[in-house]
Structure formats: structure tokens, C-alpha cells
Write a protein that holds these residues in place. Structure first.
Motif, PDB file in Angstrom:
ATOM      1  N   ALA A  17       0.826  -1.209   0.000  1.00  0.00           N
ATOM      2  CA  ALA A  17       0.000   0.000   0.000  1.00  0.00           C
ATOM      3  C   ALA A  17       0.857   1.254   0.000  1.00  0.00           C
ATOM      4  CB  ALA A  17      -0.934  -0.008   1.204  1.00  0.00           C
ATOM      5  N   GLU A  18       2.040   1.162   0.583  1.00  0.00           N
ATOM      6  CA  GLU A  18       2.971   2.296   0.615  1.00  0.00           C
ATOM      7  C   GLU A  18       3.867   2.336  -0.618  1.00  0.00           C
ATOM      8  OE1 GLU A  18       5.099   1.935   4.251  1.00  0.00           O
ATOM      9  OE2 GLU A  18       3.330   2.233   5.524  1.00  0.00           O
ATOM     10  N   GLY A  19       3.667   1.386  -1.537  1.00  0.00           N
ATOM     11  CA  GLY A  19       4.443   1.373  -2.777  1.00  0.00           C
ATOM     12  C   GLY A  19       5.873   0.913  -2.609  1.00  0.00           C
ATOM     13  N   ARG A  20       6.158   0.161  -1.548  1.00  0.00           N
ATOM     14  CA  ARG A  20       7.525  -0.272  -1.285  1.00  0.00           C
ATOM     15  C   ARG A  20       7.810  -1.625  -1.924  1.00  0.00           C
ATOM     16  NH1 ARG A  20       8.441  -1.365   3.987  1.00  0.00           N
ATOM     17  NH2 ARG A  20       6.422  -0.857   4.905  1.00  0.00           N
ATOM     18  N   THR A  21       9.072  -1.848  -2.282  1.00  0.00           N
ATOM     19  CA  THR A  21       9.504  -3.124  -2.846  1.00  0.00           C
ATOM     20  C   THR A  21      10.408  -3.893  -1.890  1.00  0.00           C
ATOM     21  OG1 THR A  21      11.394  -2.073  -3.927  1.00  0.00           O
ATOM     22  CG2 THR A  21       9.359  -2.277  -5.211  1.00  0.00           C
ATOM     23  N   ALA A  22      10.729  -3.301  -0.741  1.00  0.00           N
ATOM     24  CA  ALA A  22      11.576  -3.969   0.246  1.00  0.00           C
ATOM     25  C   ALA A  22      10.948  -3.823   1.622  1.00  0.00           C
ATOM     26  CB  ALA A  22      12.984  -3.382   0.239  1.00  0.00           C
ATOM     27  N   PRO A 209       3.130 -15.304  -3.464  1.00  0.00           N
ATOM     28  CA  PRO A 209       3.842 -15.056  -4.726  1.00  0.00           C
ATOM     29  C   PRO A 209       4.432 -13.658  -4.835  1.00  0.00           C
ATOM     30  CG  PRO A 209       1.737 -16.140  -5.114  1.00  0.00           C
ATOM     31  CD  PRO A 209       1.749 -15.750  -3.678  1.00  0.00           C
ATOM     32  N   GLU A 210       3.882 -12.688  -4.098  1.00  0.00           N
ATOM     33  CA  GLU A 210       4.406 -11.324  -4.195  1.00  0.00           C
ATOM     34  C   GLU A 210       5.757 -11.158  -3.510  1.00  0.00           C
ATOM     35  OE1 GLU A 210       0.894 -10.839  -1.282  1.00  0.00           O
ATOM     36  OE2 GLU A 210       1.730 -12.457  -2.503  1.00  0.00           O
ATOM     37  N   ILE A 211       6.196 -12.138  -2.725  1.00  0.00           N
ATOM     38  CA  ILE A 211       7.557 -12.112  -2.180  1.00  0.00           C
ATOM     39  C   ILE A 211       8.489 -12.588  -3.288  1.00  0.00           C
ATOM     40  CG2 ILE A 211       9.138 -13.003  -0.437  1.00  0.00           C
ATOM     41  CD1 ILE A 211       6.804 -13.368   1.438  1.00  0.00           C
ATOM     42  N   THR A 212       9.221 -11.660  -3.878  1.00  0.00           N
ATOM     43  CA  THR A 212      10.034 -11.990  -5.057  1.00  0.00           C
ATOM     44  C   THR A 212      11.407 -12.542  -4.695  1.00  0.00           C
ATOM     45  OG1 THR A 212      10.789  -9.688  -5.170  1.00  0.00           O
ATOM     46  CG2 THR A 212       8.861 -10.292  -6.499  1.00  0.00           C
ATOM     47  N   GLU A 213      11.979 -12.067  -3.580  1.00  0.00           N
ATOM     48  CA  GLU A 213      13.287 -12.568  -3.160  1.00  0.00           C
ATOM     49  C   GLU A 213      13.357 -12.622  -1.637  1.00  0.00           C
ATOM     50  OE1 GLU A 213      16.783 -10.811  -4.888  1.00  0.00           O
ATOM     51  OE2 GLU A 213      15.794 -10.471  -6.814  1.00  0.00           O
ATOM     52  N   VAL A 231      18.044 -10.761   7.660  1.00  0.00           N
ATOM     53  CA  VAL A 231      16.897 -11.115   6.827  1.00  0.00           C
ATOM     54  C   VAL A 231      16.619  -9.989   5.853  1.00  0.00           C
ATOM     55  CG1 VAL A 231      14.439 -11.687   6.799  1.00  0.00           C
ATOM     56  CG2 VAL A 231      15.885 -12.482   8.690  1.00  0.00           C
ATOM     57  N   ARG A 232      16.502 -10.337   4.577  1.00  0.00           N
ATOM     58  CA  ARG A 232      16.131  -9.349   3.568  1.00  0.00           C
ATOM     59  C   ARG A 232      15.012  -9.938   2.715  1.00  0.00           C
ATOM     60  NH1 ARG A 232      21.046  -7.852   0.535  1.00  0.00           N
ATOM     61  NH2 ARG A 232      21.403  -6.531   2.350  1.00  0.00           N
ATOM     62  N   LEU A 233      13.931  -9.184   2.566  1.00  0.00           N
ATOM     63  CA  LEU A 233      12.798  -9.640   1.756  1.00  0.00           C
ATOM     64  C   LEU A 233      12.400  -8.554   0.783  1.00  0.00           C
ATOM     65  CD1 LEU A 233      12.009 -10.744   4.979  1.00  0.00           C
ATOM     66  CD2 LEU A 233      10.539 -12.103   3.504  1.00  0.00           C
ATOM     67  N   ALA A 495      22.963 -13.289 -17.193  1.00  0.00           N
ATOM     68  CA  ALA A 495      22.552 -11.902 -17.365  1.00  0.00           C
ATOM     69  C   ALA A 495      21.469 -11.501 -16.387  1.00  0.00           C
ATOM     70  CB  ALA A 495      22.064 -11.689 -18.801  1.00  0.00           C
ATOM     71  N   GLY A 496      20.651 -12.471 -15.982  1.00  0.00           N
ATOM     72  CA  GLY A 496      19.572 -12.159 -15.056  1.00  0.00           C
ATOM     73  C   GLY A 496      20.057 -11.694 -13.710  1.00  0.00           C
ATOM     74  N   ALA A 497      21.333 -11.909 -13.385  1.00  0.00           N
ATOM     75  CA  ALA A 497      21.843 -11.517 -12.082  1.00  0.00           C
ATOM     76  C   ALA A 497      22.106 -10.020 -11.976  1.00  0.00           C
ATOM     77  CB  ALA A 497      23.144 -12.270 -11.790  1.00  0.00           C
ATOM     78  N   LYS A 498      22.161  -9.303 -13.095  1.00  0.00           N
ATOM     79  CA  LYS A 498      22.574  -7.901 -13.064  1.00  0.00           C
ATOM     80  C   LYS A 498      21.652  -7.025 -12.230  1.00  0.00           C
ATOM     81  CE  LYS A 498      24.898  -8.033 -17.555  1.00  0.00           C
ATOM     82  NZ  LYS A 498      24.898  -7.525 -18.952  1.00  0.00           N
ATOM     83  N   ALA A 499      20.342  -7.300 -12.333  1.00  0.00           N
ATOM     84  CA  ALA A 499      19.393  -6.421 -11.659  1.00  0.00           C
ATOM     85  C   ALA A 499      18.931  -6.983 -10.325  1.00  0.00           C
ATOM     86  CB  ALA A 499      18.176  -6.199 -12.565  1.00  0.00           C
ATOM     87  N   ALA A 500      19.623  -7.994  -9.807  1.00  0.00           N
ATOM     88  CA  ALA A 500      19.158  -8.630  -8.581  1.00  0.00           C
ATOM     89  C   ALA A 500      19.336  -7.711  -7.386  1.00  0.00           C
ATOM     90  CB  ALA A 500      19.924  -9.928  -8.348  1.00  0.00           C
ATOM     91  N   GLY A 501      18.411  -7.833  -6.432  1.00  0.00           N
ATOM     92  CA  GLY A 501      18.458  -6.998  -5.237  1.00  0.00           C
ATOM     93  C   GLY A 501      18.940  -7.719  -4.014  1.00  0.00           C
ATOM     94  N   SER A 502      19.441  -8.949  -4.143  1.00  0.00           N
ATOM     95  CA  SER A 502      19.897  -9.705  -2.992  1.00  0.00           C
ATOM     96  C   SER A 502      21.042 -10.602  -3.408  1.00  0.00           C
ATOM     97  CB  SER A 502      18.761 -10.562  -2.422  1.00  0.00           C
ATOM     98  OG  SER A 502      18.428 -11.598  -3.335  1.00  0.00           O
ATOM     99  N   HIS A 503      21.758 -11.149  -2.409  1.00  0.00           N
ATOM    100  CA  HIS A 503      22.821 -12.105  -2.716  1.00  0.00           C
ATOM    101  C   HIS A 503      22.257 -13.307  -3.465  1.00  0.00           C
ATOM    102  CE1 HIS A 503      25.861 -10.020  -0.407  1.00  0.00           C
ATOM    103  NE2 HIS A 503      25.083 -10.008   0.662  1.00  0.00           N
ATOM    104  N   THR A 504      21.116 -13.800  -2.988  1.00  0.00           N
ATOM    105  CA  THR A 504      20.508 -14.965  -3.635  1.00  0.00           C
ATOM    106  C   THR A 504      20.183 -14.661  -5.088  1.00  0.00           C
ATOM    107  OG1 THR A 504      19.545 -15.601  -1.519  1.00  0.00           O
ATOM    108  CG2 THR A 504      18.652 -16.661  -3.488  1.00  0.00           C
TER     109      THR A 504
END
Length: 711
Positions: A17-22, A209-213, A231-233, A495-504
Motif C-alpha cells: 500500500a505504501e508502494g515499497r519493494t523492500a 507469490p508477491e515475495i520476489t526474493e 533477513v532481507r525480503l 545476465a539475469g543476475a545484473k538487476a538482482a536486489g539480494s545475494h541470492t
């Protein structure tokens, strides 16, 4: 396991609701608590006084971390302090962390500082995480953790949700698996607790499903349990499923009419040599297809002695397949007619669709096909061969050597390489199928069919991508217990790793995930095109092994060393020869030979020595597979070796003793003929190489384990 899904839903709804991705650390703590994921005691402090009070209540030493929805990598922002042992240190660290964060990003929202119990020294640092893969959806990850995670990249993946057994297999699936079992006096980690943590993380991302990483790094694993220190989500919109799914019965129904048709229409048939429509017609006729062949061309009355029809709707009776040999721009209108006629399959040879940027045109034909219930093969393909039906629906060269191997390719060029290899090696095939753009029919449809096809004993597939990785895994799991599936996956970039937001996320490159998930599905992954083709040719020839004990019998010591290396490289086990068996082998070899394993009979021995030792290897039930190393001599010429080996192997198989036997032949050019002779008689043999026969044997063993034939 019980989970507090309502608590997780409340956190996610607020963040979205706050428009956050993390998520912030306190939000991550609420989610991990809801799923029983163990984390250190902690709390959120908005002031230095609150931080001191929290630290005093938790107990020293403590760790302080900045809490900001705008700062993902806290260490980079100077937002972490560890090992704080007094109230004064906590107060000072609070101020420093906040100042550093503001200096790092003046616009970042700072919610406070997380005060966390510091985990005592000891234990193994690992990473447990999850990502959303574009091919396979949610996958869970496990590997060595800490600051070197992206350097070591020792990580493995499974589909989420994972079972306990799959989680335990992940612990053994990393290169440093021995570290978890305890080395140099160190204690082994609590494997059950670590597997349980993997299962819980995998369940979390599958449920939401909305938890992407998810990134739990480091997780401290000890003999008494596990604890996730950080912990990072990340969250986002769940990817919509756009591909239509068909039931197994629907797939088998349409595929049966595609691969075993009674009537074929060629849309765009031509009498003019050099036209694709002419080549398709000639291949169908000259190949001896016994069903009806109906040319469709509005400008002709007769094509190659067959009555031609203006449109496919004019063709009398039922038609199983319409093969298109017309320009792309005319396909939609003709496909509408195919749909109205009730033809269940359209084979689209033309190019000029998505591969050239014409995505709208391809989307249009897919929509037309779905509206009328037509399955599409292609477009942009060379066609397909169904040899047991004498069907050659392609504009390429014909092929009619019937056999047990089904071959598919996404690329036309690779398809022709497959055809050439098959012709050169006389590989018997049940089908060769081009997939091209895969607008509809793809690998999981073909796997479903070939898995049920009695004529097919091995399936080999070249692919550049999978449209629906989970559907492929489902089809592979249903097929592998009955027959091997070999895959050559092209494109090994990350190539998919370039935009990743976490170590995983950074570690989940395309190939890394493909490699582990394909292995999880029981698929044999080939490292190259030649290996894929050789595995496909050889696996139906070899009987399934009944155990792990492999014995090398060689006439050349040098070959024995190389064969031994190949055994290890392919994950096979050289048998430790017991004393009685060692003595039995020594009775047949000269004093200067060597028993043990490899059994070196030396190069100057007559055919009788080869025969006696091979017989012994086949007779002894403790030996499960033989690797033969032949050295060309005049004493035992290549064809003499080949004939005696084939005769002995056939004799034992007639007695019900069927063990895999592979051979490496070193010598002059006569060894090529000897290898061909052996291959035709059930012994997989190659000239001039020690690696290839053992690689094939290794592939057979990998299939046997995946099929549940070996533990």
C-alpha cells in the motif's frame, strides 16, 4: 508445520500500500516469526535511549543496523555496527549509524535502528534464500554464506515448495558439503534444523507469490540448531500466468493425431521444384506415408498426381494435420479455415513471426488457434519426422532409419546437425521434431507424448529456453522412471543476475538454476551437441546397471589411467577388488601385468586373455559394469577383439546376465570398423577416446539413479 499467514498478509499489504519493494528489518522479523524461522532477539529503537534500553534487556554483546525502506545494503551505507559490549558503545553507535545513513542517502526514510542479539562465535555461515525465476517460478537456494558468498558461488537450487528430502539433498549438493559434516575436529551442523529452515523459506515464497526474493545471510548453523542473523525480503507484483495449460489427456489426444496421422493436408503445396510446398509434398509421397495426402493450392487442380483443393475446407473427410508452406502474412486466414475444418494440428514451417520482431502476428495466430482448438507446432521450423509412420513432413532431406530415439530441437540448424549425425551413425529414430518459436506446442507436450510412446526408449532435446519450466519438470518426472531424457540447454549466461536486489538473486543466473532444476527433474544434461547425440544413441543400447561397482579391463596401462580419471570425472565408482576376485583375474594375466582395478592384461596378450577376463567380469555378481580398454596389436587385431567381445556379451545376455559394457579402442583406423561392429551388438565403443565411453556410462548411471533403480 503451522504458519501464521494472517500476520504475513498484514505486513505485505501494508508495504505494498505504501508502494515499497523492500521490507524493513522489523517487518522481516514479524514474517520470520510467523513462519517459525529462527532469528536472534531484537527490537527497533527510534532514539539512542531506546537503543540502550533494548541492548540492556537483550544482553550484550549486540549488533546495531540501520532500518530504512530506502537502504537495501546496510553495510554499504555504514549502517551496521557489531560487537557492542556496553551502553556507551551502543549510544555512540546509534548516532554514528544514523549520521552515516543520512550521508549515504539524504532522502532515505530512516525508521530507526535495529538492536539485535549478537550471535556467539562458532558455527558455519550459510545462506538460505529464494528467488522468482522467469522460467521455473519460485525456487529456493542454499549455499555457503557470509561475505564471500558471491565470490565462492557455492550454491544450489530447488523448486519451491521443497520437501524435506529435497532440502536434505541441497545440503549434499554444494561443493563444500563436507564442511557441514564437520572437518578438522569441528562439529557437524544440525542437518534436520537446516533442512527445516529451507523448507520453511520455500513454503513462505510459495504461499505468497508477491515475495520476489528472500535472503537469509548469514545463517549460523551449529550442532544445536540454526539462526538467521540477517533477513532481507523483496516484494513485487506476482507474474501473471499467460500460457494456457492443457490436461495430460488433451495433450496425448492431439499429439497422437500429430505423430500418427491418417490424413495430412499441405497448405501451399506446389508442383514447382525449389518451393517449400513442393519439397514437403515430395517427402510425404516419396517417404511412403500410407495415409491420405491432400495438396491445398487455390491456383492448381493437380499437384504431383494428387487432386488439389482450393482451401482446406474443401478437403473431404477428417484431416489430422495441416502442414503450412505459405508466407507468414497468409497464415492467419488459412489457419481460420483449418479451425473451421476441425483439424487439430497445424505445423507452421514459415518464418517471419516473433523471431523477426513480428510479435503481433504470432500473437494473432495463437489466438486463432486457441479459439478453434488447434495446436500449433512452430512457426519457423523445418517440420517433423515420424519414422514409424513413414512420415516426413519437412522440406529437408528425408530420413527413414527407424529406431528408439526421439530427437527435438528449437533451432533449424541444430535440427539438421541432428539429422546428419543420425545418418552418419545410422542411429534409429522414432521422431525428429522442430519446435522453432514454440508459439504453442513445446518440450513438455513432446515429453508427455514420447513418455507414453512404445516406440521411443530415449528422448533427447536441444532447447534455448523453456516457456513453462514447471510443466517441463512435471512431464520429465513422469517420463524419467521409464526412459532417459537428455537435454542440451543452450545459453549459459547469468545476465539475469545484473538487476538482482539480494545475494541470492545475484547468484541465481539462468544456467545455475537450470542446471539444478533439470537435475532435480531427473534429466541428463549434456554439455554439448555431440554429447547429447551420443547419449541419445548409446543409452538405449546399454542395459541398466544393478549396482555401483565398475571394473576396468585394459590392454594398455596408459589407457587404464585415463579411463580411471574419466570414471572419477563422471561420478562413477571404481570397485575395490576383493582378494578372491583379484586372484581370479591374476590367473589369466602375465606376471608383469597388474590386477587390482584397472585390470591390466598388457598389450601383447592373445584374444583368449581378453575373452577370459571379460567372462570373469560378467560372471562375478559383485561387478556391475565393465569398461574395456583395447590397444591395437597384431596379436589381437581390432575385429578379433570386437567379435569376441560381442559374442561373449551376447552369450551372457542370453543367460539373463545383462551388464553395461563400454569400450575404448586405441589403434590404427581399423578400430573404427571394430567400434561400429560393437555398437551394433550392444557394446558402446568409441575409437581414439577414453572420455566418451565413460561419459556415456556415467549418463546411464545418472538416469538409473533418477529412475530409482539405484540408491
Amino acid at each position: 508445520m503451522t504458519y501464521d499467514n494472517d500476520a504475513v498478509r498484514a505486513v505485505l499489504d501494508t508495504a505494498r500500500a505504501e508502494g515499497r519493494t523492500a521490507l524493513t528489518a522489523p517487518e522481516g522479523k514479524r514474517i520470520t516469526d510467523a513462519y517459525g524461522i529462527p532469528t536472534p532477539a531484537e527490537g527497533l529503537a527510534e532514539t539512542a535511549d531506546e537503543a540502550v534500553a533494548l541492548a540492556d534487556r537483550i544482553g550484550f554483546p549486540v549488533v546495531l543496523k540501520i532500518v530504512s525502506p530506502d537502504i537495501l545494503h546496510k553495510t554499504d551505507a555504514g549502517g551496521v555496527r557489531v560487537g557492542l559490549t556496553s551502553c556507551a558503545e551502543v549510544r555512540s553507535a546509534f548516532t554514528t549509524i544514523v549520521d552515516n545513513a543520512r550521508g549515504y542517502d539524504a532522502k532515505a526514510r530512516i525508521l530507526g535502528v535495529q538492536v539485535q542479539q549478537m550471535i556467539p562465535d562458532g558455527g558455519q555461515e550459510v545462506i538460505v534464500g529464494a528467488v522468482t525465476d522467469p522460467t521455473f517460478g519460485k525456487v529456493v537456494a542454499f549455499g555457503l554464506g557470509g561475505v564471500l558468498v558471491e565470490v565462492l558461488k557455492d550454491i544450489t537450487f530447488r523448486l519451491a515448495p521443497a520437501t524435506e528430502g529435497e532440502a536434505l539433498s541441497m545440503l549434499d549438493g554444494i561443493r563444500a558439503a563436507e564442511v557441514l559434516r564437520g572437518v578438522r575436529g569441528g562439529e557437524a551442523v544440525d542437518r534436520a534444523a537446516l533442512a527445516d529452515l529451507i523448507v520453511r523459506v520455500s513454503r513462505l515464497v510459495a504461499d505468497f507469490p508477491e515475495i520476489t526474493e528472500v535472503d537469509l545471510n548469514p545463517v549460523f548453523a551449529t550442532a544445536s540448531g540454526v539462526l538467521a542473523a540477517d533477513v532481507r525480503l523483496l516484494i513485487g507484483d506476482p507474474a501473471p500466468r499467460t500460457r494456457r495449460r492443457y490436461s495430460r489427456e488433451e495433450i496425448l489426444g492431439s499429439m497422437r493425431r500429430l505423430m500418427q496421422p491418417r490424413s495430412v493436408a499441405v497448405v501451399g503445396a506446389s508442383s514447382e521444384q525449389g518451393k517449400i510446398g513442393n519439397s514437403v509434398m515430395r517427402n510425404l509421397i516419396d517417404g511412403g506415408f500410407p495415409g491420405e495426402i491432400h495438396p491445398v493450392n487455390p491456383k492448381a487442380d493437380d499437384i504431383l498426381g494428387r487432386k488439389a483443393y482450393k482451401t482446406v475446407t474443401d478437403v473431404p473427410g477428417e484431416v489430422d494435420v495441416a502442414v503450412f508452406a505459405i508466407p507468414a502474412k497468409f497464415v492467419p486466414a488459412a489457419l481460420e479455415e483449418v479451425g473451421r475444418k476441425g483439424i487439430p494440428n497445424a505445423v507452421l514451417i514459415p518464418s517471419g513471426f516473433a523471431e523477426t520482431g513480428e510479435h503481433e502476428l504470432q500473437d494473432r495466430i495463437v489466438a486463432i488457434a486457441e479459439e478453434h482448438g488447434v495446436r500449433l507446432l512452430g512457426p519457423n521450423i523445418y517440420g517433423y519426422y515420424s519414422t514409424w509412420q513413414d512420415l516426413c513432413a519437412t522440406f529437408c532431406t528425408p530420413y527413414d532409419v527407424k529406431g528408439p530415439v526421439a530427437l527435438t530441437s528449437q533451432s533449424g540448424g541444430i535440427g539438421m546437425a541432428i539429422l546428419g549425425f543420425a545418418r552418419t551413425t545410422r542411429t534409429g529414430v522414432s521422431a525428429i521434431v522442430g519446435l522453432g518459436n514454440k508459439s504453442d506446442l513445446d518440450e513438455d507436450d513432446l515429453l508427455t507424448w514420447f513418455g507414453e510412446d512404445d516406440r521411443t526408449e530415449c528422448i533427447a532435446m536441444h532447447l534455448e529456453d523453456l516457456k513453462d519450466g514447471r510443466a517441463f519438470v512435471e512431464a520429465a518426472r513422469a517420463t524419467v522412471p521409464r526412459k532417459p531424457v537428455v537435454v542440451l540447454k543452450a545459453g549459459r549466461t547469468a545476465a539475469g543476475a545484473k538487476a538482482a536486489g539480494s545475494h541470492t538473486g545475484a547468484l541465481a543466473g539462468d544456467d545455475a538454476v537450470y542446471d539444478d532444476i533439470l537435475r532435480q527433474a531427473g534429466v541428463i544434461r549434456a554439455p554439448g551437441l555431440n554429447e547429447m547425440l551420443e547419449y541419445a544413441r548409446a543409452l538405449p543400447v546399454l542395459p541398466a546397471p544393478q549396482g555401483d561397482n565398475v571394473v576396468i579391463i585394459t590392454g594398455a596401462g596408459g589407457s587404464g589411467v585415463l579411463l580411471s580419471d574419466a570414471i572419477v570425472d563422471n561420478g562413477l565408482s571404481l570397485m575395490e577388488i576383493p582378494e578372491d576376485l583379484d586372484a581370479a583375474f591374476r590367473r589369466f594375466i602375465p606376471p608383469f601385468g597388474a590386477a587390482g582395478n584397472p585390470v591390466d592384461i598388457t598389450g601383447g596378450e592373445p584374444p583368449s586373455t581378453y575373452e577370459a577376463t571379460i567372462r570373469l567380469g560378467l560372471e562375478d555378481p559383485r561387478i556391475h559394469a565393465l569398461v574395456l580398454g583395447y590397444w591395437h596389436t597384431i596379436v589381437t587385431p581390432p575385429m578379433v577383439f570386437a567379435e569376441l567381445t560381442a559374442r561373449v556379451v551376447e552369450e551372457f545376455r542370453a543367460r539373463g546376465i545383462a551388464k553395461p559394457v563400454v569400450a575404448s579402442l586405441a589403434g590404427d583406423t581399423e578400430v573404427e570398423e571394430a567400434c561400429a561392429y560393437l555398437f551394433e551388438r550392444g557394446v558402446v565403443a568409441y575409437p581414439y577416446t577414453t572420455e566418451k565411453p565413460v561419459a556415456v556410462l556415467g549418463a546411464k548411471y545418472r538416469w538409473a539413479r533418477s529412475a530409482g533403480l539405484l540408491t
